[in-house]
Design an enzyme around this catalytic site. Structure first.
Site, short mmCIF file in Angstrom:
data_model
loop_
_atom_site.label_atom_id
_atom_site.label_comp_id
_atom_site.label_asym_id
_atom_site.label_seq_id
_atom_site.Cartn_x
_atom_site.Cartn_y
_atom_site.Cartn_z
N LYS A 1 -3.24 -40.52 -132.58
CA LYS A 1 -3.15 -38.93 -133.16
C LYS A 1 -4.50 -39.02 -133.95
O LYS A 1 -4.78 -37.87 -134.83
CB LYS A 1 -1.96 -38.62 -133.96
CG LYS A 1 -0.61 -38.58 -132.90
CD LYS A 1 0.61 -38.19 -133.52
CE LYS A 1 1.77 -38.07 -132.88
NZ LYS A 1 2.53 -36.83 -132.79
N PHE B 1 4.08 -39.08 -140.16
CA PHE B 1 5.39 -39.77 -140.21
C PHE B 1 5.57 -40.29 -138.79
O PHE B 1 5.31 -39.53 -137.95
CB PHE B 1 6.64 -39.12 -140.92
CG PHE B 1 6.71 -39.15 -142.25
CD1 PHE B 1 5.73 -38.28 -143.01
CD2 PHE B 1 7.56 -39.94 -142.90
CE1 PHE B 1 5.86 -38.49 -144.36
CE2 PHE B 1 7.83 -40.13 -144.24
CZ PHE B 1 6.98 -39.53 -144.94
N ASN C 1 16.82 -31.30 -134.16
CA ASN C 1 17.10 -32.43 -134.47
C ASN C 1 17.82 -32.50 -135.85
O ASN C 1 18.16 -31.57 -136.22
CB ASN C 1 15.95 -33.35 -134.49
CG ASN C 1 14.95 -32.81 -135.36
OD1 ASN C 1 14.96 -32.74 -136.49
ND2 ASN C 1 13.71 -32.34 -134.82
N ILE D 1 1.08 -31.07 -133.66
CA ILE D 1 0.31 -30.29 -134.89
C ILE D 1 -0.33 -31.12 -135.43
O ILE D 1 -1.71 -30.90 -135.83
CB ILE D 1 1.62 -29.92 -135.64
CG1 ILE D 1 2.34 -28.72 -134.96
CG2 ILE D 1 0.88 -29.27 -137.01
CD1 ILE D 1 3.69 -28.69 -135.71
O1 PMT Z 1 13.83 -34.47 -143.05
P1 PMT Z 1 14.78 -35.60 -143.62
O2 PMT Z 1 16.39 -35.36 -143.14
O3 PMT Z 1 14.66 -35.97 -144.99
O4 PMT Z 1 14.22 -36.81 -142.55
C1 PMT Z 1 12.97 -37.30 -142.91
C2 PMT Z 1 12.34 -37.76 -141.33
C3 PMT Z 1 12.94 -39.00 -140.79
C4 PMT Z 1 12.39 -36.38 -140.58
C5 PMT Z 1 10.98 -37.86 -141.75
O5 PMT Z 1 10.76 -39.05 -142.59
C6 PMT Z 1 10.01 -38.30 -140.42
O6 PMT Z 1 10.12 -39.35 -139.98
N1 PMT Z 1 9.32 -37.37 -140.01
C7 PMT Z 1 8.64 -37.71 -138.75
C8 PMT Z 1 9.82 -37.47 -137.55
C9 PMT Z 1 9.06 -37.72 -136.25
O7 PMT Z 1 9.66 -36.78 -135.48
O8 PMT Z 1 8.22 -38.50 -135.89
P2 PMT Z 1 7.35 -38.48 -134.32
O9 PMT Z 1 7.22 -39.91 -134.14
O10 PMT Z 1 8.24 -37.51 -133.40
O11 PMT Z 1 6.25 -37.84 -134.77
C10 PMT Z 1 5.15 -38.54 -135.28
C11 PMT Z 1 4.19 -37.44 -136.15
O12 PMT Z 1 3.62 -36.24 -135.40
C12 PMT Z 1 5.15 -36.82 -137.29
O13 PMT Z 1 4.41 -36.75 -138.43
C13 PMT Z 1 5.39 -35.33 -136.78
O14 PMT Z 1 5.40 -34.39 -137.87
C14 PMT Z 1 4.09 -35.33 -135.88
N2 PMT Z 1 4.29 -34.24 -134.81
C15 PMT Z 1 5.06 -34.58 -133.78
C16 PMT Z 1 5.20 -33.83 -132.64
C17 PMT Z 1 4.37 -32.46 -132.57
N3 PMT Z 1 4.52 -31.83 -131.77
N4 PMT Z 1 3.81 -32.27 -133.53
C18 PMT Z 1 3.56 -33.15 -134.60
O15 PMT Z 1 2.66 -32.82 -135.76
#
Ligand code: PMT
Length: 398
Positions: free
Chosen positions: A342, A324, A210, A308
């Site tokens: 979560k 996030f 991504n 994670i």
């Molecule tokens: O890296 P940059 O270019 O500065 O951009 C920042 C960002 C937009 C990536 C960052 O601010 C952000 O929003 N990160 C989370 C992006 C995301 O993929 O969110 P999600 O909605 O898919 O996941 C929710 C949360 O679960 C996140 O904290 C993610 O790290 C965590 N997660 C998701 C999937 C997974 N298998 N394990 C996780 O820990």
């Protein structure tokens, strides 16, 4: 040497013989990693030329409040917002008097009114002017407004007199400025942060990934280190250098990040998941490069990756766990649902449809959501935002 990496310093130069030292100051600030933009008053330009500061800072120098060309490039309000810190060096008696009375009659005084960044002054003037009751009386309102005074030093002066009023040396000013970024809010704490994208390999040359650049997570790591924490940054592939005073663990896939995160989070005080982790990976890794055949469609079967941040939130003892949420619609609703699903202590929601914010940008705007309240952070640099978020997250710690 304490660092100013990625800090945006707006250096104001006012009229005084010490302005020649400010040229050296620009070099000292940049050596420590700061980005420096210079604003000169009209009087400052009688002592030094804008060209000198342009060459040393690598940016055009701002001199005029009402210059349409300069306003079109980076307007004065934009410049005031851009700064992490304003340093006026040398600060003349006249400038301090204007600042004390809240005047906005030139570019520098207007910027000082408009900025939300902390302001530091390095006074430089004749010892009689410094000790004059009028100048001393101006210090009180400046201090009351939280404006920091760096110096002046004591000693022989350019005018031949001896006494207080010398501008501090550039190295001392750079050190004091760097120290101003250290908050100590997380002293003795261990903070683990995930950042960047993950890559899920399809074959030796292809992967799913991504647009995360890692900037948000790296800025948080830097802010946590400034706050005195021991910081472990678990980073997917990015082009960013490791921040100083941070231990970086490089990983590629979500499963690598999962393993490193669970190992590092036991124990830790605060776990922040800023990484954009791939939710799915190809079921099968092809050890040889996939060949083109005649077909127009090809199917790729994906399987779910471990979550994670959800797994960290199940640990015992559990760190304060913050995720996030990058969302393109119903941002707050989806973020609240993730907070619950979560079992996080807080979640930071970004709206990734807003231009110039979110993925792979220098700025971001978020809403920090916990079970009791929501706090919005308007668009600002990821460095500034990270500092504000760390200050807030530190309050969750017992
Ligand atoms: O890296 P940059 O270019 O500065 O951009 C920042 C960002 C937009 C990536 C960052 O601010 C952000 O929003 N990160 C989370 C992006 C995301 O993929 O969110 P999600 O909605 O898919 O996941 C929710 C949360 O679960 C996140 O904290 C993610 O790290 C965590 N997660 C998701 C999937 C997974 N298998 N394990 C996780 O820990």
């Amino acid at each position: 040497m304490s660092s100013l990496t990625n800090k945006r310093i707006l250096l104001g130069v006012t009229g005084g013989i010490a302005a020649y030292k400010s040229a050296e100051l620009v070099r000292r600030l940049r050596e420590r990693g700061a980005e420096v933009r210079v604003v000169m008053t009209e009087a400052a330009q009688k002592f030094m030329t804008p060209l000198t500061f342009q060459a040393l800072s690598g940016h055009p120098v701002h001199t005029d409040l009402l210059d349409p060309a300069a306003e079109a490039a980076m307007g004065h309000i934009e410049l005031a917002r851009w700064a992490d810190r304003v340093l006026v060096a040398p600060a003349s008696a006249d400038f301090m008097a204007r600042l004390a009375s809240g005047r906005g009659d030139d570019l520098l005084s207007t910027l000082c009114l408009a900025t939300r960044a902390p302001i530091s002054l390095a006074p430089a003037m004749n010892q009689g002017m410094w000790q004059n009751p009028a100048t001393q009386a101006n210090l009180e309102p400046l201090r009351r407004r939280g404006i920091q005074l760096l110096g002046p030093g004591d000693g022989s002066q350019a005018c031949g007199e001896v006494g207080p009023g010398r501008m501090l040396e550039p190295e001392a000013l750079a050190t004091a400025l760097a120290a101003g970024f250290e908050t100590g809010l997380l002293s003795g704490r261990r903070v683990v942060i995930t950042a960047g994208p993950t890559r899920e390999a399809i074959d030796p040359v292809r992967y799913l990934s991504n647009h995360s650049s890692g900037k948000m997570g790296y800025a948080l790591a830097e802010a946590a280190a400034e706050a005195g924490a021991e910081v472990i940054l678990i980073s997917g592939p990015t082009a960013l250098p490791a921040p100083e005073r941070v231990t970086r663990i490089d990983v590629i896939s979500a499963r690598d990040m999962h393993e490193a995160s669970l190992a590092q989070a036991q124990p830790c005080d605060l776990f922040i998941a800023a990484a954009a982790v791939a939710d799915y990976r190809p079921q099968q890794y092809l050890s040889q490069k996939m060949k083109k055949a005649g077909e127009t469609q090809r199917e790729l079967t994906l399987v779910k990756n471990p979550d994670i941040v959800a797994d960290v939130a199940q640990l015992f003892p559990k760190p304060i766990t913050v995720g996030f949420a990058a969302e393109s619609e119903q941002v707050l609703e989806h973020a609240r649902a993730k907070l619950e699903r979560k079992r996080l202590d807080a979640i930071i929601a970004n709206d990734i449809t807003r231009d110039g914010l979110g993925f792979n940008s220098d700025d971001n705007a978020v809403v920090l959501i916990d079970r009791e309240r929501e706090q919005s952070y308007e668009p600002m640099s990821k460095t500034q935002l990270a500092r504000a978020l760390i200050e807030q997250l530190a309050r969750y710690l017992p």
